[in-house]
Design a protein around this motif. Structure first.
Motif, PDB file in Angstrom:
ATOM      1  N   VAL A  78      33.683  34.674  55.085  1.00 43.54           N
ATOM      2  CA  VAL A  78      33.942  35.173  53.738  1.00 43.54           C
ATOM      3  C   VAL A  78      33.497  34.109  52.750  1.00 43.54           C
ATOM      4  O   VAL A  78      33.531  32.911  53.043  1.00 43.54           O
ATOM      5  CB  VAL A  78      35.437  35.500  53.499  1.00 43.54           C
ATOM      6  N   ILE A  81      36.104  34.490  47.996  1.00 45.45           N
ATOM      7  CA  ILE A  81      37.273  35.369  48.058  1.00 45.45           C
ATOM      8  C   ILE A  81      38.406  34.756  47.238  1.00 45.45           C
ATOM      9  O   ILE A  81      38.637  33.549  47.278  1.00 45.45           O
ATOM     10  CB  ILE A  81      37.697  35.629  49.513  1.00 45.45           C
ATOM     11  N   PRO A  87      42.018  32.269  54.377  1.00 51.19           N
ATOM     12  CA  PRO A  87      40.709  32.908  54.586  1.00 51.19           C
ATOM     13  C   PRO A  87      40.150  32.693  55.995  1.00 51.19           C
ATOM     14  O   PRO A  87      39.331  33.494  56.445  1.00 51.19           O
ATOM     15  CB  PRO A  87      39.823  32.244  53.525  1.00 51.19           C
ATOM     16  N   GLU A 109      37.525  40.768  49.437  1.00 48.21           N
ATOM     17  CA  GLU A 109      38.904  41.032  49.015  1.00 48.21           C
ATOM     18  C   GLU A 109      39.337  42.451  49.386  1.00 48.21           C
ATOM     19  O   GLU A 109      40.473  42.672  49.837  1.00 48.21           O
ATOM     20  CB  GLU A 109      39.018  40.804  47.502  1.00 48.21           C
ATOM     21  N   ALA A 112      40.032  42.426  53.116  1.00 47.19           N
ATOM     22  CA  ALA A 112      41.279  41.729  53.419  1.00 47.19           C
ATOM     23  C   ALA A 112      42.491  42.580  53.077  1.00 47.19           C
ATOM     24  O   ALA A 112      43.466  42.650  53.833  1.00 47.19           O
ATOM     25  CB  ALA A 112      41.329  40.400  52.670  1.00 47.19           C
ATOM     26  N   SER A 168      36.820  25.929  56.376  1.00 48.88           N
ATOM     27  CA  SER A 168      37.507  26.498  55.218  1.00 48.88           C
ATOM     28  C   SER A 168      37.407  25.526  54.054  1.00 48.88           C
ATOM     29  O   SER A 168      37.574  24.312  54.233  1.00 48.88           O
ATOM     30  CB  SER A 168      38.978  26.769  55.547  1.00 48.88           C
TER      31      SER A 168
END
Length: 304
Positions: A78, A81, A87, A109, A112, A168
């Motif tokens: 992703v 986001i 995430p 989004e 998710a 991340s």
């Protein structure tokens, strides 16, 4: 069978410790990576990842994350986001999708939300205060805001011989809205193949993406280079190439592990911290410098 987990930056120590304990008890590398990175994402004192991450130019926290399965080479990612916790978990879920496995912005989004991931305002009071102070400096002092790009990246090997990688980050502080760095880009910010090994990168994404450095490290390990040799060669080659072509180069740091549980790290900066834990080494923070040749842990030196 050897097993282990390696991560960028000292901030990953608590997460690596949790992953280490899981791997020791037979946890899969998938779960170990996800749980370890979630700990970093959830701690607001780490300003470059997850909750409390430093915002973009519009004072929004836009997060990037990726997950890769070294057995199947499946990838989930992703980018950009907002307002969703962890995430890395969304990226892992996406790695199960045959198509549409890399989603950005509103599309990420929407996905998710549809999968039931937890919504959360990722902007903290402290990160807002830092944003306002930096913004003032940019206006009044022509201050360069582009700092704070310390991605958490991890590679793990479990007792079954499976390997995974994950990243991340909240990216560059005060980045332009929609900016994406190397962290969620396969081959640049991460790459893993259980038949060889895996690598992850941290630093200035705009430069790291010019060399696909994580894939290059895995390729070099596949040719027989040790993880330390592969990491050092890949960083030096990209650093030298960029200096020659553009006259300057941003921060580039990497960690890697092969499918034998051997590990390595390299950097082009003065000091880069990383965390390593294996079946015969408890979670330990090491430092490596751009001089190479050794890893330093407190008063101990490990030369390679």
């Amino acid at each position: 069978m050897k097993w282990g987990i390696i991560a960028t930056w000292e901030m990953a120590l608590e997460g690596v410790t949790k992953g280490f304990n899981g791997l020791k008890n037979g946890m899969s590398c998938d779960n170990a990576i996800e749980e370890a990175i979630k700990i970093v994402e959830d701690n607001p004192k780490y300003k470059s990842v997850g909750y409390g991450g430093l915002p973009n130019e519009d004072c929004e926290v836009e997060l990037d994350a990726a997950f890769m399965n070294g057995d199947t080479l499946s990838i989930g990612a992703v980018a950009g986001i907002r307002n969703f916790k962890n995430p890395i978990s969304i990226a892992r879920q996406l790695s199960n999708e045959r198509f549409n496995c890399f989603l950005v912005g509103f599309g990420a989004e929407k996905y998710a939300l549809g999968k039931g991931f937890e919504e959360r305002n990722m902007l903290t009071k402290e990160s807002i205060n830092i944003y306002e102070e930096k913004r003032r400096k940019v206006i009044e002092e022509e201050f360069n805001p582009y700092e704070g790009h310390d991605t958490v990246g991890m590679v793990s090997l479990d007792v079954e011989g499976k390997m995974c990688a994950g990243t991340s980050t909240s990216g560059l502080f005060m980045k332009r809205k929609g900016r994406v760095g190397d962290s969620p880009i396969p081959g640049s910010g991460f790459y893993v193949d259980s038949c060889i090994g895996g690598a992850v990168a941290t630093g200035l994404g705009e430069d790291i993406m010019k060399g696909c450095i994580s894939y290059e490290i895995v390729r070099l390990m596949g040719e027989g280079h040790s993880p330390s040799e592969a990491a050092e060669k890949a960083v030096k080659d990209l650093n030298d190439r960029l200096l020659k072509r553009q006259g300057k180069v941003g921060d580039i740091s990497v960690v890697c592990m092969n499918n034998k549980g051997e590990w390595g790290a390299a950097t082009n900066i003065e000091e880069f911290s990383f965390v390593i834990a294996t079946n015969d080494l408890p979670p330990t923070v090491y430092l490596v410098s751009n001089k190479g040749g050794e890893y330093i842990e407190r008063n101990k030196i490990y030369r390679y």
